[in-house]
Structures are given as structure tokens and as C-alpha cells.
Motif scaffolding. Structure first.
Motif, short mmCIF file in Angstrom:
data_model
loop_
_atom_site.label_atom_id
_atom_site.label_comp_id
_atom_site.label_asym_id
_atom_site.label_seq_id
_atom_site.Cartn_x
_atom_site.Cartn_y
_atom_site.Cartn_z
N TYR A 68 -26.65 47.05 -12.96
CA TYR A 68 -26.77 48.21 -13.85
C TYR A 68 -28.06 48.95 -13.50
O TYR A 68 -29.07 48.34 -13.12
CB TYR A 68 -26.83 47.76 -15.32
N GLU B 218 -31.50 50.89 -14.34
CA GLU B 218 -32.49 50.79 -15.43
C GLU B 218 -32.31 52.01 -16.34
O GLU B 218 -32.07 53.12 -15.85
CB GLU B 218 -33.90 50.85 -14.86
N LEU B 219 -32.45 51.80 -17.64
CA LEU B 219 -32.29 52.92 -18.57
C LEU B 219 -33.64 53.56 -18.90
O LEU B 219 -34.67 52.87 -18.92
CB LEU B 219 -31.66 52.43 -19.89
N THR B 220 -33.61 54.84 -19.17
CA THR B 220 -34.81 55.52 -19.66
C THR B 220 -34.97 55.16 -21.14
O THR B 220 -34.04 54.61 -21.76
CB THR B 220 -34.67 57.05 -19.56
N GLU C 62 -32.24 56.71 -23.13
CA GLU C 62 -30.95 56.04 -22.94
C GLU C 62 -30.91 54.71 -23.70
O GLU C 62 -29.88 54.34 -24.27
CB GLU C 62 -30.69 55.80 -21.44
N LYS C 63 -32.05 54.01 -23.71
CA LYS C 63 -32.11 52.74 -24.45
C LYS C 63 -31.88 52.96 -25.94
O LYS C 63 -31.18 52.19 -26.60
CB LYS C 63 -33.45 52.05 -24.24
N ALA D 137 -28.30 53.36 -26.39
CA ALA D 137 -27.58 52.10 -26.18
C ALA D 137 -27.61 51.23 -27.43
O ALA D 137 -26.61 50.59 -27.77
CB ALA D 137 -28.18 51.35 -24.98
N TYR E 47 -24.25 54.60 -25.49
CA TYR E 47 -24.48 54.75 -24.04
C TYR E 47 -23.23 54.20 -23.33
O TYR E 47 -22.69 53.17 -23.71
CB TYR E 47 -25.72 53.98 -23.60
N PHE F 16 -21.76 52.23 -20.77
CA PHE F 16 -21.96 51.17 -19.77
C PHE F 16 -20.68 50.90 -18.97
O PHE F 16 -20.66 50.01 -18.13
CB PHE F 16 -22.37 49.86 -20.46
N ALA G 28 -22.96 54.20 -14.28
CA ALA G 28 -23.95 53.31 -14.92
C ALA G 28 -24.47 52.26 -13.93
O ALA G 28 -25.49 51.61 -14.18
CB ALA G 28 -23.32 52.61 -16.13
N ASN H 38 -30.57 45.50 -23.27
CA ASN H 38 -29.89 46.42 -22.34
C ASN H 38 -30.71 46.64 -21.07
O ASN H 38 -30.84 47.77 -20.59
CB ASN H 38 -29.63 47.77 -23.02
N SER H 39 -31.27 45.55 -20.56
CA SER H 39 -32.09 45.74 -19.36
C SER H 39 -31.94 44.58 -18.37
O SER H 39 -31.50 43.47 -18.75
CB SER H 39 -33.55 45.90 -19.74
#
Ligand code: ADP
Ligand code: C5P
Ligand code: MG
Length: 251
Positions: A65, A67-69, A72-73, A76, A81, A83, A88, A117-118
Motif C-alpha cells: 500500500y 503511504e497515506l498523507t 488521507e489518514k 481512512a 479512503y 483501499f 492505492a 492504516n500504515s
């Protein structure tokens, strides 16, 4: 299926390294992909072994996946978000990693933490050169370049209602979600993306496994096929032997 899969690679310096047999395992969310992979590993006698000794390893597509900003987190956490969209994932990293694995190179990949979510770099997974590598995920057959790397393609085919009934408790109990977020995410993203991106990849499968992990006949057939393949390759290779353990069922 690619029956001409060569089991070793000869390097210019004369060393011979293992070239894994790469199996893709696709299917909708909560279809039983992870459970099927675990069963295959168990039947091949791998689960009690130290990671450095294992000859079969499972990698999850989740380790790729993006990495989310921060923004975005925040989305999520509310189930807002997507996924389940191909964007994604980091397609290039996925491809490069599988290519390295196929060259017999040891690689390290992050784990995945669904609660935050990381990517989880604290719990990295080292992939040692192995005889068999299972790569499982909802969209492992979506990207043509990646799809073409597999020697065998399995699709775990479980009814949507069964999948939803399994996903809800799993996400609440194991992935730190609440019911509202799980259902919002499912209706907004998971279901439509399954229909648009995942379900159409079933046609690329060599073997479709109806009912997932319940289907012991299908799993036994696949495991036997893997054993046969590896045994024929190792016996045709002078002075080498496969490390796959053969568990004869003598009951
Ligand atoms: P996937 O990796 O495809 O998302 P999992 O293997 O994680 O699917 O299965 C989803 C959930 O359903 C998990 O909680 C798992 O324990 C459960 N599960 C999987 N297969 C079965 C089965 N045959 N019977 C009952 N529960 C199952
Ligand atoms: O194991 P499974 O195939 O269900 O994993 C894929 C699913 O995980 C996707 O359907 C996606 O919606 C979900 N996911 C999530 N949160 C993340 C990453 C993936 O809900 N941070
Ligand atoms: Mg899974």
C-alpha cells in the motif's frame, strides 16, 4: 500454468541460487486468501519451521500500500479512503520486489498495521530465497506486468454475503474498526471496487477455489501439484534436493 519453470538460476560467478515458484492468490476481501495460504503452508510442513529455514513463504499485497498523507489518514479512520482501488497500491515497488524475489535475492518488506492504516517497518518480513512464494491480495492479478510473473494463479471464490459476514467481525475484532466505518467503507468502496477491479480478474486464474478454505479437496490437489512440480524439478537437477517436506498422510 508455467510448467517450464526453472528451479534454479546460475549466476555469472558459478553460484547457483534458488528461483522460487511464484503463486498468486487473488479473491475478494474476506474470501479466505490468507487462510488458504496458511493451509497450503501447513500442508507443506512449513509452519513449525524457523523463518530462515522455510521453503514456502506468504507475502501479502498489503505490504505494498502507498503511504497515506495526514489528510488521507483522517479520511481512512472514517472509512472514507478507497483501499480497494488499484491506485492505492505501489505497483512499481510490487513489481520490483517480485522480480528481485524471482532472481533469488533476499528482500525485506514491511508488515501492515490496519489499526493505523500504515506500513509497519518495526515488523519487517524478510523473504529468504525459497522454493515457493505465495503472493496474496485482492488485486494481485489486476496489473498485467505483475500478473505475468506468476507460475500459478489461484482465485479464492467465496459468496459476497459470506465475505461480508466474515469481514465485519474481523475488521471490528482484529483491525480496530467500528461497525459504522466498516459498513460505510464496504458500501462506498469495497463492493464497487470488487465488481470493477477484482472480480474480472477471476478469468486469469488457473484454478478457482470455490468456498475458500473449506474446500479441502481443492487445497489438497493444489498442494500435491506443487509437491510434484518441485520433486520433478529437484530430481532432474543433479546433486541438489528440494527442501520441501513431504507429509504422507498415513491415516
Ligand atoms: P482474506 O485474506 O481473503 O481477506 P481471511 O483468510 O482473512 O480472508 O478470512 C476472513 C475471515 O474469515 C477471517 O476472520 C477468517 O478467520 C475467517 N474465515 C476464513 N475462512 C473461513 C472458513 N472457511 N470458515 C469460517 N471462517 C473463515
Ligand atoms: O485481507 P483482505 O483481502 O480483506 O485485505 C484487503 C482489504 O483490506 C481491502 O478490501 C481493504 O478495504 C482493506 N483495508 C482496510 N484498511 C487498510 C488497508 C486495507 O480496510 N488500511
Ligand atoms: Mg487477508
Amino acid at each position: 500454468m508455467d510448467m517450464d519453470h526453472a528451479h534454479t538460476l546460475s549466476l555469472p560467478n558459478g553460484d547457483v541460487v534458488k528461483k522460487p515458484f511464484l503463486i498468486g492468490v487473488a479473491g475478494g476481501t474476506a474470501s479466505g486468501k490468507s487462510t488458504v495460504c496458511k493451509k497450503i503452508m501447513t500442508e507443506l510442513g512449513q509452519t513449525d519451521m524457523d523463518h530462515t529455514q522455510r521453503q514456502v513463504v506468504t507475502i501479502s499485497q498489503d505490504s505494498f500500500y502507498r503511504e497515506l498523507t495526514a489528510a488521507e489518514k483522517a479520511k481512512a479512520f472514517q472509512g472514507l479512503y478507497n483501499f480497494d482501488h488499484p491506485d492505492a497500491f505501489d505497483e512499481q515497488l510490487m513489481y520490483d520486489t517480485l522480480e528481485a524475489i524471482l532472481k533469488g535475492v533476499k528482500v525485506e518488506i514491511p508488515g501492515y498495521d490496519y489499526k493505523t492504516n500504515s506500513l509497519d517497518y518495526e515488523n519487517k518480513l524478510t523473504i529468504y530465497p525459497a522454493d515457493v512464494v505465495l503472493f496474496e491480495g485482492i488485486l494481485v492479478f489486476y496489473f498485467p506486468k505483475i500478473r505475468d510473473l506468476f507460475h500459478m494463479k489461484l482465485f479464492v471464490d467465496t459468496d459476497s454475503d459470506t465475505r461480508l459476514a466474515r469481514r465485519v467481525p474481523r475488521d471490528i475484532n482484529e483491525r480496530g474498526r467500528d461497525l459504522d466505518a466498516v459498513l460505510t467503507q464496504y458500501m462506498t468502496f469495497v463492493k464497487p471496487a470488487f465488481e470493477e477491479f477484482c472480480s474480472p480478474t477471476k478469468k486469469f486464474a488457473d484454478v478457482i477455489i470455490p468456498r475458500g478454505a473449506d474446500n479441502t479437496v481443492a487445497i489438497d490437489l493444489i498442494v500435491q501439484h506443487i509437491r510434484d512440480l518441485l520433486n520433478s524439478q529437484s530430481s532432474s537437477r543433479k546433486g541438489s534436493s528440494s527442501n520441501i517436506q513431504i507429509n504422507m498422510n498415513v491415516d
